[in-house]
Design an enzyme around this catalytic site. Structure first.
Site, PDB file in Angstrom:
ATOM      1  N   GLY A 100       3.798 -14.514 -12.744  1.00 37.94           N
ATOM      2  CA  GLY A 100       4.378 -15.096 -11.528  1.00 37.94           C
ATOM      3  C   GLY A 100       3.378 -15.747 -10.612  1.00 37.94           C
ATOM      4  N   ASP A 136      11.960 -16.861 -20.530  1.00 36.21           N
ATOM      5  CA  ASP A 136      11.375 -15.775 -19.728  1.00 36.21           C
ATOM      6  C   ASP A 136      10.072 -16.228 -19.090  1.00 36.21           C
ATOM      7  OD1 ASP A 136      13.386 -14.033 -20.353  1.00 36.21           O
ATOM      8  OD2 ASP A 136      12.341 -13.223 -22.108  1.00 36.21           O
ATOM      9  N   LEU A 137       9.982 -16.116 -17.780  1.00 31.56           N
ATOM     10  CA  LEU A 137       8.814 -16.610 -17.043  1.00 31.56           C
ATOM     11  C   LEU A 137       7.504 -15.985 -17.533  1.00 31.56           C
ATOM     12  CD1 LEU A 137       7.902 -18.397 -14.642  1.00 31.56           C
ATOM     13  CD2 LEU A 137       8.043 -16.342 -13.224  1.00 31.56           C
ATOM     14  N   ASP A 138       6.565 -16.824 -17.914  1.00 31.29           N
ATOM     15  CA  ASP A 138       5.217 -16.387 -18.316  1.00 31.29           C
ATOM     16  C   ASP A 138       5.248 -15.392 -19.475  1.00 31.29           C
ATOM     17  OD1 ASP A 138       4.210 -17.976 -16.286  1.00 31.29           O
ATOM     18  OD2 ASP A 138       4.177 -16.336 -14.835  1.00 31.29           O
ATOM     19  N   ALA A 139       6.303 -15.432 -20.264  1.00 34.57           N
ATOM     20  CA  ALA A 139       6.432 -14.455 -21.341  1.00 34.57           C
ATOM     21  C   ALA A 139       6.511 -15.100 -22.722  1.00 34.57           C
ATOM     22  CB  ALA A 139       7.659 -13.577 -21.103  1.00 34.57           C
TER      23      ALA A 139
END
Lengths: 288, 288, 288, 288
Positions: free
Chosen positions: A205, A230-233
């Site tokens: 994040g 999925d954020l940063d995943a």
């Protein structure tokens, strides 16, 4: 040692069985392809086979435009293979999305200008105007597409149209500072490369350097990965870190981190351009 | 160049003001202490001053047993200082807690046996018997204190009694594999060093190598930190990482990680022994 | 995923031609060998082919004692191959030569004792008595063979006799501090592993940390290599470095360097034990 | 936390004595200078004292133009100090010498353009025309001064004249590929920064990547250093390395090395710009 750009590259993924390697190399050899690169890996745990092979087409007896069909029919189909075929002299076309920070952009444009990368860069897109002059310096079209909460969907549609118009094959988010919507991502699955300024999965994040400073870590990192919903995943391509001490302020972390970010991003982009990355589940196989 | 063990070490922490450094060095110089080491750091953001100074007592005019009182009265009190005074020739006494894995234990015992560390190791404590023979090889008392959910509080009391009996000044958890209770920690605040097998704050808790493999990271790490009531969240002393590839199985990560773990733990322990670590909020100042 | 020690390992080196890989894997597959590991590399410049393959013998139809003959006759001969065949459950036997410093010795003995390495250590040889107690702690025979200019040839003969008696397959010089004679080396070609305390080829010879300090370098290193007649010039297996600053005295370099030395040496020894190193000219191919 | 560019920076070097630190900080404090940075180091072996101190001039009572004289008279003279006084808002002026390779040049120009460095770049000088377009992109004067054996002395005179005209305070050789004469160096003692593409002192001179490949090393490096009359033997400022394998061709080393070169050079240049490097014998003290 032969140097040629007239080569074909196959990226292969299938369930592991005995003899796959032999079958594929035989297909190339028998048709007079000279293998220039071969790397393979078997995930013994999941019983999956991965391979990258590159061969000269100079004397290859199957015509260029027929290779995909022949390989699919004769080999891939019966071995349940997923495969991608590329030609080295067909350069991928890369769009760069930026915001206000220039370090990653400069690093990539300098490599491109120096002929280090076999890639075309038809367009740079930004939600701000700060880096327009950088694009101009390198003679690359710059499109200003401001994003707000309200106009996001509409503006992403504009972006997609541009990518289409410029026949873009993959996108690099070079500190773009905007979350790209799932809709957008679906058009470029495993074809959007992001640089996140932490050693993921730590500090997902916003404001990872602030978080790193607050946590008192003794190293900071950067992670390049494919963007997923999925954020940063998403699947990680490259990561690196550098040591820091208690003396480093957040400002110092930002400065030290920028060197990491640009190198880690450019390494990932280079691997992508060379067709050496294969996504597998949420992980990557990165050939050397 | 003077080599002496007859030195005093001051670790200092106070609000930053002009002239602190001058006042402290003056106190030492005027009383004929020869300064052998001086390092200081100012956190400009929080306006905090940190310092480590070591000086020879050979000609120092304040008697050893009076230094603390004099320094407190003449200097520390008016500058709102927290300070710790140590004498180099009074070795800290370290207890090692282990479970079944020997790599960190061997690394520390080898350094101790070779005279690399100015520390005494009066006792090794374990919840298992596997490493008793290692303790015996190095001639160090080994205490077997098995831990279960039911007996944990009672057994920790036994441990504390042992630590007391052996006059232990700090504890090292060398892959101890047990969560130490808050009660226990209160007896050794910032005096229990743990090694966690990930680059914290990534992969807190159990089985970090499995988690790293599942996430597909391209580097693994190890973190040594002081134990606090929050699991794996205490002040970090040292961290390091090593690069891995898609080829590395969980087993390979474990093997590669062990080399990291032992080096990162031993570096933290060395800094603690040398009185070069100062805890500040949830962070550490680690002097060189 | 199959776990077995009943495997065969082939290390292969030959001029590069089309189809070698297919021929070798076919030989194994056809005879019901299940390939567990395969890595190959082609030096395109010199047109040389290198390969390491390991397969399960559980259902292999050629008897263990016949594999070498069959492979030589059917394949190696016509492809001008050099090859080495190993069986995983036949452990190599390693002699350790030491002098007075214990860090490398402890590191290897700890790995051996923990079962990390598939190796036997039948004897430790030293020109000094300082480390006899370490050998005793681990229950390994220690032979004291003092070396002087005058007795060197005679004492090396005694060493060779011992190596012969203990059926030693390779030798590790763990900071042995003696130059081994060419005569001695001839008995163990590419089978003597040394650790040199610099990033070779910088600082060949004695006192590399003093030389590094005098030159004002900003990193120090360690190099593990096979010993050849040229001092510190043999094929390099592993190297690593660590950053230093102007603050580091020679003493500090020695201390920091020891951590490098033991890890770099142990990594090389591990690769040798796993039969993953192939010497080629004055270079090594190190399989992963 | 005060942010100001109105600061003075002192770099100090003198024989070590008791109380130097107190005297210098007293001089600043008493005259109402607010110390923003202080780092000092004592070489105990050679009994030499080094210090870097930076303070705000906002309320300093000695006028800017008198500080040097006052400090020399009141302090430096009696303590046999060498010192350099700088003002942060007086930017150093840097000339860049290049040849044909652009990676280091782009890296520095990008930092400059992004405002990362407090430096002026009045001129780029090259013996070839290849990089003229890069200079133009960034709007910096480019001077083409071809060098041959015959005209070297004359052309260096032209270069010196240019440096003089542009009031250049230091020179960066960004893969300049020419040996600079002793005469030239005398005009810029410890003010010419070179990047050498090896971990010096290994692989001095031409073609270090070829030499590294031939020697079979497992890491390659880059070294930034001040240029002295001895080729590649001047005081080292920064060094770094990256791991390679047997798979890396000379071409791959060149490519991987370029990332090292640009980062190692830029780090050295940054330290020089910040006045954090002090040359001492053939070594450097690099403050953090």
């Amino acid at each position: 040692m032969i140097k040629t750009d007239n080569t074909a590259i196959l990226l292969i993924h299938c369930p592991d069985k005995q003899g796959i390697l032999a079958v594929v190399t035989e297909f190339i050899n028998v048709n007079k392809g000279n293998i220039l690169y071969l790397d393979q890996w078997v995930d013994k745990e999941d019983e999956q086979f991965f391979m990258r092979v590159e061969w000269s087409l100079d004397e290859f007896e199957i015509p260029r435009e027929k290779i995909e069909e022949y390989f699919a029919t004769l080999i891939a189909h019966r071995l349940e293979m997923k495969f991608n075929l590329y030609f080295k002299n067909v350069k991928p076309r890369m769009a760069i999305f930026v915001s206000k920070m220039s370090h990653c952009l400069y690093d990539m444009l300098a490599r491109h200008a120096a002929g280090e990368w076999q890639v075309d860069i038809p367009v740079i897109i930004s939600n701000h105007l700060e880096l327009e002059h950088v694009a101009q310096r390198f003679g690359i079209p710059f499109k200003h597409i401001p994003i707000s909460k309200e106009n996001k969907a509409a503006q992403e549609a504009v972006q997609l149209e541009l990518l289409n118009k410029y026949r873009v094959s993959f996108v690099v988010l070079a500190r773009y500072m905007q979350v790209v919507s799932d809709d957008f991502i679906q058009y470029y699955p495993n074809k959007i490369i992001n640089i996140h300024h932490s050693f993921l999965p730590a500090f997902v994040g916003a404001k990872p350097y602030h978080a790193a400073h607050a946590r008192g870590v003794k190293l900071i990192g950067a992670t390049s990965h494919y963007v997923t919903a999925d954020l940063d995943a998403g699947p990680i391509i490259k990561q690196d870190v550098t040591h820091i001490t208690h003396k480093d302020t957040v400002e110092a972390l930002v400065r030290k981190g920028q060197d990491l970010e640009k190198i880690v991003l450019s390494r990932a982009v280079a691997k992508h351009i060379e067709r050496k990355v294969l996504v597998y589940g949420n992980r990557t196989v990165v050939f050397e």
